[in-house]
Design a protein around this motif. Structure first.
Motif, short mmCIF file in Angstrom:
data_model
loop_
_atom_site.label_atom_id
_atom_site.label_comp_id
_atom_site.label_asym_id
_atom_site.label_seq_id
_atom_site.Cartn_x
_atom_site.Cartn_y
_atom_site.Cartn_z
N GLU A 1 -20.11 9.73 100.01
CA GLU A 1 -20.69 9.65 101.35
C GLU A 1 -19.70 9.03 102.33
O GLU A 1 -19.52 9.51 103.45
N ALA A 2 -19.04 7.97 101.88
CA ALA A 2 -18.06 7.30 102.74
C ALA A 2 -16.91 8.26 103.08
O ALA A 2 -16.45 8.33 104.22
N ALA A 3 -16.45 8.99 102.07
CA ALA A 3 -15.34 9.93 102.29
C ALA A 3 -15.76 11.04 103.24
O ALA A 3 -14.99 11.46 104.12
N LEU A 4 -17.00 11.52 103.09
CA LEU A 4 -17.47 12.60 103.96
C LEU A 4 -17.55 12.14 105.41
O LEU A 4 -17.19 12.88 106.33
N ARG A 5 -18.02 10.90 105.61
CA ARG A 5 -18.11 10.40 106.98
C ARG A 5 -16.74 10.49 107.67
O ARG A 5 -16.66 10.87 108.84
N THR A 6 -15.71 10.13 106.95
CA THR A 6 -14.37 10.15 107.56
C THR A 6 -13.77 11.56 107.56
O THR A 6 -13.22 12.01 108.57
N ALA A 7 -13.90 12.28 106.45
CA ALA A 7 -13.27 13.60 106.36
C ALA A 7 -13.88 14.56 107.39
O ALA A 7 -13.16 15.32 108.06
N VAL A 8 -15.20 14.53 107.53
CA VAL A 8 -15.86 15.46 108.46
C VAL A 8 -15.43 15.16 109.90
O VAL A 8 -15.08 16.08 110.66
N GLU A 9 -15.43 13.90 110.26
CA GLU A 9 -15.04 13.58 111.65
C GLU A 9 -13.56 13.91 111.89
O GLU A 9 -13.19 14.34 112.98
N THR A 10 -12.74 13.74 110.87
CA THR A 10 -11.31 14.06 111.03
C THR A 10 -11.14 15.57 111.19
O THR A 10 -10.39 16.03 112.05
N LEU A 11 -11.84 16.35 110.38
CA LEU A 11 -11.68 17.81 110.42
C LEU A 11 -12.27 18.42 111.68
O LEU A 11 -11.69 19.35 112.27
N THR A 12 -13.43 17.94 112.10
CA THR A 12 -14.08 18.55 113.26
C THR A 12 -13.62 17.92 114.58
O THR A 12 -13.74 18.53 115.64
N GLY A 13 -13.09 16.72 114.51
CA GLY A 13 -12.70 16.02 115.73
C GLY A 13 -13.91 15.57 116.53
O GLY A 13 -13.80 15.15 117.68
N GLU A 14 -15.09 15.67 115.93
CA GLU A 14 -16.31 15.27 116.65
C GLU A 14 -17.03 14.16 115.91
O GLU A 14 -16.96 14.07 114.69
N GLU A 15 -17.78 13.39 116.69
CA GLU A 15 -18.54 12.31 116.06
C GLU A 15 -19.78 12.88 115.38
O GLU A 15 -20.47 13.73 115.94
N LEU A 16 -20.04 12.42 114.16
CA LEU A 16 -21.25 12.85 113.45
C LEU A 16 -22.47 12.31 114.19
O LEU A 16 -22.51 11.14 114.55
N PRO A 17 -23.49 13.15 114.37
CA PRO A 17 -24.70 12.63 115.02
C PRO A 17 -25.33 11.52 114.17
O PRO A 17 -25.85 10.54 114.71
N LYS A 18 -25.28 11.72 112.85
CA LYS A 18 -25.82 10.69 111.94
C LYS A 18 -24.86 10.57 110.76
O LYS A 18 -24.48 11.59 110.17
N PRO A 19 -24.46 9.36 110.39
CA PRO A 19 -23.49 9.27 109.30
C PRO A 19 -24.11 9.34 107.90
O PRO A 19 -23.43 9.07 106.91
N ASP A 20 -25.37 9.69 107.77
CA ASP A 20 -26.02 9.67 106.47
C ASP A 20 -25.92 11.01 105.73
O ASP A 20 -26.27 12.04 106.29
#
Ligand code: HC0
Length: 573
Positions: A424-443
């Motif tokens: 989960e921690a890795a996804l929070r960072t990897a997704v924001e890095t790849l999309t360049g957008e802030e996750l609406p919810k980090p869960d």
């Protein structure tokens, strides 16, 4: 359902229940020693004996409850039988209880007390010869305190799928050991310590390094720093009588300060650092045709298991060191420079819910600064022992904070201690890095929970990312066999050696059989970590200000040459 009577009281139990389970529904706890639900159901120790109406004594942990049955759990015959069983066990048992590490929370001692075993030497005679096995890096086996309950054998074989210990010889000569009486250190034991966690007595214990820590603290020439793993704060309170699932982060920091550590830091800091490096590695492997699935490498029991049992998959392991080791490497470089301390004068101590961490600190390529990254690793239990020995009244302590900067961690870091947390921690960072957008919810709730194997697919920047999470090595084997056979394929896998992750690590407080059999210990401890995550205003590793500063002023970018030198490692095949 089935209707029966227990001690004259009517009880309705689900079909298929044992007498033990039915009695629980009537709020009667029948004592057990060998029984571990779904792990060790062998009816061997005969402590759970009960009397049927016809006078027959049966072992309630395996005897099915039947319609119309009448059961008595406390007759003189029952109590006498249990007492004799205990006396027989004690007649072949090392009874140096005063100095035993389990004294005060030994299941055998507690039963002897409850049943009024007033002559523990009643059947004294010959003693089964035994030697103390100190060959493993992490633990000591003392068969003179073993009661042959076989819980350790069952957890090693049935849960972890390893099976490096079993019963040798027969009859009076029976002893638990490895094949050909090899030392545990010579077998393919992975140091997970799950056997210690389930042992009812002092037969299995971690190697205790508390004296070394006290000595280092007392040495004025040494700068002694400590890091605490995410899961320790969710377990330590149990050693002081607090309910399972109590968060003691603040009291723990206060206790460490009072023990005399020069700096009280947090492994959460380097868990965030691990995410920076591992998310970078993941994206790099995906974009540049690297080996997939990438598999996490922070659980040293799992890493050793991979090396022994899946050597052809070591290339899948992330090259990232574990947070424990990253912390050590940064402490003796960046922190030492910043604080103007010669790294040779630093004694780096870790408090871990894990016994394999004792093995990990001595692995090759875990010495980035020409000396071990971490010097001493102690378990949650050892820390509790130190606090008690030092006369610190833990429950009366105020809540205190960790020291900066290596004490700053995010919500993403603290959930490392529960299965699915690293993913989960890795996804929070990897997704924001790849999309360049802030996750609406980090869960990423799909990867939460104590299930042994979890899977999910996420759409990230137009790509289907398939992930899986396994905890417990039996589950890891099942998952990896599917990957190898092509039955399943993933981009990223998290594996933790202990079932439920570090909250249920081999170094956590031991809970007696009856608690283990009736309580979701790992779920309650995990909830502590998810609650800390939710309460933290910073919940993504890449937003940790101390980590940002570390990269800006010292490491450069994730994956930089310096980062590689300090924070990455290699594996043996
Ligand atoms: Fe764990 Fe860890 S999360 S292995 O379970 O990754 O032991 O708690 O410290 O290193 O952070 C254990 C716990 C750690 C490490 C972290 C990881």
């Amino acid at each position: 359902t089935i209707n029966l009577k227990i001690n004259g009281i009517a009880v309705t139990a689900p079909k298929g229940s044992t007498i033990l389970e039915a009695a629980r529904l009537a709020h009667i706890e029948i004592p057990t020693l060998c029984f571990l639900k779904e792990i060790n159901e062998i009816g061997a120790c005969r402590i759970c004996i009960v009397e049927l109406k016809n006078g027959k004594l049966v072992t309630s942990c395996v005897y099915p409850a039947e319609e119309g049955m009448e059961v008595y759990t406390n007759t003189p015959k029952v109590l006498d039988s249990r007492k004799k069983t205990l006396q027989l066990l004690l007649s072949n048992h090392n009874r140096s209880c005063l100095s035993c590490v389990r004294s005060g929370h030994c299941e055998l001692q507690e039963l002897a007390h409850e049943l009024g075993v007033d002559d523990e030497g009643y059947y004294d005679g010959e003693i089964t010869p035994s030697e103390i096995d100190t060959s493993a890096a992490h633990m000591i086996r003392d068969n003179s305190k073993c009661i042959l309950c076989r819980r350790c054998v069952a957890v090693c074989e049935n849960v972890q799928g390893i099976g490096v210990i079993g019963a040798n010889n027969r009859g009076f000569s029976t002893s638990i050991g490895s094949a050909f009486e090899m030392g545990l250190g010579e077998t393919s034991c992975v140091s997970c310590g799950q056997c210690i966690a389930v042992c009812p007595t002092g037969a299995l214990t971690e190697k205790d390094y508390t004296a070394d820590v006290f000595a280092a603290i007392a040495d004025p020439k040494k700068h002694v720093i400590v890091q605490t793993a995410p899961a320790v704060r969710a377990g330590l309170g149990e050693e002081f009588g607090l309910p399972i699932g109590t968060d003691v982060e603040g009291k723990m920091a206060a206790a460490l300060r009072r023990l005399g550590f020069d700096k009280v830091f947090d492994t959460n800091f380097s868990a965030d650092l691990t995410i920076m490096e591992e998310a970078h590695e993941f994206i790099d492997r995906v974009q540049n045709g690297g080996v997939l699935p990438l598999i996490t490498s922070c659980s040293p029991g799992w890493v050793k298991y991979c090396e022994h049992y899946f050597p052809d998959m070591t290339e899948n392991l992330s090259s990232c060191k574990s947070p424990q080791q990253m912390f050590g490497a940064i402490a003796k470089s960046y922190y030492a420079e910043k604080a103007g301390i010669d790294p040779k004068d630093i004694v780096s101590v870790s408090v871990m819910p894990c016994t394999a961490k004792k093995f990990e600190i001595g692995r090759e390529d875990e010495d980035a600064n020409g000396m071990p990254d971490v010097d001493i690793s102690i378990t949650t239990r050892e820390l509790a022992r130190m606090i008690k020995k030092a006369g610190i009244r833990f429950l009366d302590l105020p809540d205190e904070e960790f020291d900066a900067p290596l004490g700053l961690g995010t919500g993403a870091a603290v959930i490392f201690g529960a299965t699915g947390g690293v993913m989960e921690a890795a996804l929070r960072t990897a997704v924001e890095t790849l999309t360049g957008e802030e996750l609406p919810k980090p869960d990423f709730t799909e990867v939460r929970g104590t299930k042994g194997i979890k899977e999910a697919t996420y759409n990230v920047a137009g790509m289907e990312v398939k992930i899986a999470v396994a905890s417990g090595l039996g589950n890891a084997r099942e998952l990896l066999n599917k990957v190898k056979s092509g039955e399943a394929n993933y981009h990223f896998i998290e594996i933790m050696g202990c079932p439920g992750g570090c909250v249920n690590g081999g170094g956590q407080p031991q809970q007696p059989g009856y608690v283990r059999n009736t309580t979701d210990i790992r779920g309650l401890r995990a909830k502590v970590l998810y609650d800390i995550d939710t309460a933290n205003p910073i919940r993504k590793s890449h937003e940790n200000p101390a980590i940002k500063e570390l990269y800006a002023t010292y490491l450069g970018e994730p994956g930089s040459e310096k980062a590689h030198h300090l924070l990455h490692t290699t594996y043996v095949k």
